[in-house]
Scaffold this active site. Sequence first.
Site, PDB file in Angstrom:
ATOM      1  CB  ALA A  66      -0.873  -0.010   1.247  1.00 49.17           C
ATOM      2  N   GLY A 112       0.439  -4.936   0.966  1.00 48.79           N
ATOM      3  CA  GLY A 112      -0.768  -4.947   0.140  1.00 48.79           C
ATOM      4  C   GLY A 112      -0.567  -5.628  -1.204  1.00 48.79           C
ATOM      5  CD  GLU A 115      -2.470  -7.345   3.165  1.00 52.39           C
ATOM      6  OE1 GLU A 115      -2.056  -6.210   2.851  1.00 52.39           O
ATOM      7  OE2 GLU A 115      -3.106  -7.558   4.207  1.00 52.39           O
ATOM      8  CD  GLU A 135       1.633  -5.455   5.746  1.00 51.76           C
ATOM      9  OE1 GLU A 135       2.413  -6.415   5.949  1.00 51.76           O
ATOM     10  OE2 GLU A 135       0.896  -5.396   4.754  1.00 51.76           O
TER      11      GLU A 135
HETATM   12  N1  COA Z   1       4.608   3.016  -0.584  1.00 51.25           N
HETATM   13  C1  COA Z   1       5.038   4.192  -1.093  1.00 51.25           C
HETATM   14  N2  COA Z   1       6.150   4.292  -1.828  1.00 51.25           N
HETATM   15  C2  COA Z   1       6.866   3.176  -2.041  1.00 51.25           C
HETATM   16  C3  COA Z   1       6.492   1.933  -1.514  1.00 51.25           C
HETATM   17  C4  COA Z   1       5.296   1.884  -0.753  1.00 51.25           C
HETATM   18  N3  COA Z   1       4.842   0.753  -0.241  1.00 51.25           N
HETATM   19  N4  COA Z   1       7.408   1.013  -1.885  1.00 51.25           N
HETATM   20  C5  COA Z   1       8.329   1.664  -2.614  1.00 51.25           C
HETATM   21  N5  COA Z   1       7.998   2.959  -2.714  1.00 51.25           N
HETATM   22  C6  COA Z   1       8.721   4.028  -3.431  1.00 51.25           C
HETATM   23  C7  COA Z   1       9.965   4.489  -2.662  1.00 51.25           C
HETATM   24  O1  COA Z   1       9.619   5.416  -1.653  1.00 51.25           O
HETATM   25  C8  COA Z   1      10.781   5.091  -3.779  1.00 51.25           C
HETATM   26  O2  COA Z   1      10.234   6.339  -4.106  1.00 51.25           O
HETATM   27  P1  COA Z   1      11.228   7.617  -4.393  1.00 51.25           P
HETATM   28  O3  COA Z   1      12.069   7.167  -5.561  1.00 51.25           O
HETATM   29  O4  COA Z   1      10.280   8.720  -4.739  1.00 51.25           O
HETATM   30  O5  COA Z   1      12.021   7.824  -3.135  1.00 51.25           O
HETATM   31  C9  COA Z   1      10.460   4.166  -4.966  1.00 51.25           C
HETATM   32  O6  COA Z   1       9.222   3.523  -4.655  1.00 51.25           O
HETATM   33  C10 COA Z   1      11.516   3.094  -5.187  1.00 51.25           C
HETATM   34  O7  COA Z   1      11.687   2.371  -3.979  1.00 51.25           O
HETATM   35  P2  COA Z   1      13.106   2.197  -3.245  1.00 51.25           P
HETATM   36  O8  COA Z   1      12.848   1.939  -1.790  1.00 51.25           O
HETATM   37  O9  COA Z   1      14.030   3.315  -3.602  1.00 51.25           O
HETATM   38  O10 COA Z   1      13.615   0.840  -3.957  1.00 51.25           O
HETATM   39  P3  COA Z   1      14.658  -0.218  -3.383  1.00 51.25           P
HETATM   40  O11 COA Z   1      14.991  -1.114  -4.527  1.00 51.25           O
HETATM   41  O12 COA Z   1      15.757   0.457  -2.625  1.00 51.25           O
HETATM   42  O13 COA Z   1      13.816  -1.059  -2.282  1.00 51.25           O
HETATM   43  C11 COA Z   1      11.858  -2.221  -1.446  1.00 51.25           C
HETATM   44  C12 COA Z   1      12.712  -1.849  -2.677  1.00 51.25           C
HETATM   45  C13 COA Z   1      10.607  -2.934  -1.955  1.00 51.25           C
HETATM   46  C14 COA Z   1      12.649  -3.160  -0.520  1.00 51.25           C
HETATM   47  C15 COA Z   1      11.470  -0.939  -0.668  1.00 51.25           C
HETATM   48  O14 COA Z   1      10.925  -0.011  -1.590  1.00 51.25           O
HETATM   49  C16 COA Z   1      10.455  -1.137   0.430  1.00 51.25           C
HETATM   50  O15 COA Z   1      10.796  -1.632   1.506  1.00 51.25           O
HETATM   51  N6  COA Z   1       9.191  -0.738   0.185  1.00 51.25           N
HETATM   52  C17 COA Z   1       8.138  -0.772   1.174  1.00 51.25           C
HETATM   53  C18 COA Z   1       7.626  -2.156   1.371  1.00 51.25           C
HETATM   54  C19 COA Z   1       6.568  -2.162   2.445  1.00 51.25           C
HETATM   55  O16 COA Z   1       6.832  -1.934   3.616  1.00 51.25           O
HETATM   56  N7  COA Z   1       5.337  -2.467   2.037  1.00 51.25           N
HETATM   57  C20 COA Z   1       4.233  -2.607   2.934  1.00 51.25           C
HETATM   58  C21 COA Z   1       3.445  -1.370   2.996  1.00 51.25           C
HETATM   59  S1  COA Z   1       2.075  -1.580   4.090  1.00 51.25           S
END
Ligand code: COA
Length: 260
Positions: A66, A112, A115, A135
Site C-alpha cells: 500500500a 498490500g 495481499e 507491516e
Molecule cells: N509506498 C510508497 N512508496 C513506495 C512503496 C510503498 N509501499 N514502496 C516503494 N515505494 C517508493 C519508494 O519510496 C521510492 O520512491 P522515491 O524514488 O520517490 O524515493 C520508490 O518507490 C523506489 O523504492 P526504493 O525503496 O528506492 O527501492 P529499493 O529497490 O531500494 O527497495 C523495497 C525496494 C521494496 C525493498 C522498498 O521499496 C520497500 O521496503 N518498500 C516498502 C515495502 C513495504 O513496507 N510495504 C508494505 C506497505 S504496508
Amino acid sequence: MKFKNILLVEEAPLATLTINRPDKLNALNKATIAELHQAFTALDANPEIRVILLTGKGGKAFVAGADISEFAHFSVKEGTALAAGGQEKLFDLVENLGTPVIAAVNGYALGGGLELAMACHFRVASHNARLGLPEVSLGVIPGYGGTQRLPQLVGKGRAFEMIMTGGMIEAEKGLEYGLVNDVVALEELMPHAKKVALKIANNSPVAVRYAIKAVNAGFKYDKDGFKTEINAFGECFGTEDFKEGTTAFLEKRKAKFPGA
Ligand code: COA
C-alpha cells in the site's frame, strides 16, 4: 475505459491488467484501488473475457505494498476505514469474482501487494519475485486480508513467521510453501500465465464460476477474522510505533520503536 494508474489489454478470452506506477514500485494508492475496482467489475460483466491476468509494470515489482505516503498521518478512524474500504472495494471483490484471476508476480509482492496476489484465485511467479508482509516493521499489521489469507495458503506456523519477522521469501520458497503454483523465468512469466489461463478459458465459464463460489465457501469462518483484522489494523494508527515506523520509512532510515 480510461485509466491513469493501470493498463488494460483485452485479448478475448483473456484480459491483462497491469499496475502501472513503476517509479513507486507499483505501490497501491487510493486511485489505483479505485481503478482496479472499476476494471475488475467491468471485465467480470463481459462474457467474452474468461480469465483475467494481473501483473505489475517493469521487471522489479508486482506491487511493493500500500502507498505508505498516503496513510502515514492517518488516525485510528481513517486507518480502520482504509482497511475496510480496501477490502470491500478490491480484495474481497477479486477473491469472489466469478471470472478467474491469476496473479503473475514479477518482482516484489510486499504488504498490500502480496495481499492482492493472495486475493487472486492463484499465483505464478518469476524467479526474481520476493514475497512478504513487512507491516510490523512499520508499526502496523496487514490490513487487506493478509492475516487471514496467508495462513489459509501456507499454514499458521509459516504465516506467523512471515508476519512476525516481516521478512521476504524468495520465489522458490513461495513454491515450496504453496504460495505460488509455478516459478518461471521473468520473460516466461506472462506466456506461462497465459498458457494456464487459456486452459481455463476452454472450460465452462458457468462451471468455473460455481467452482470459485464453492471453494471460497469452504473458507468462510464463524468468527470474522477479516473484521478483527480491520479493527486491529485501525488501532495501530493510534500508536507511537506506527508514527515512528512510517516516518522512518519515508525518511529512509531504520525505525526505533518506542513500544507504545
Ligand atoms: N509506498 C510508497 N512508496 C513506495 C512503496 C510503498 N509501499 N514502496 C516503494 N515505494 C517508493 C519508494 O519510496 C521510492 O520512491 P522515491 O524514488 O520517490 O524515493 C520508490 O518507490 C523506489 O523504492 P526504493 O525503496 O528506492 O527501492 P529499493 O529497490 O531500494 O527497495 C523495497 C525496494 C521494496 C525493498 C522498498 O521499496 C520497500 O521496503 N518498500 C516498502 C515495502 C513495504 O513496507 N510495504 C508494505 C506497505 S504496508
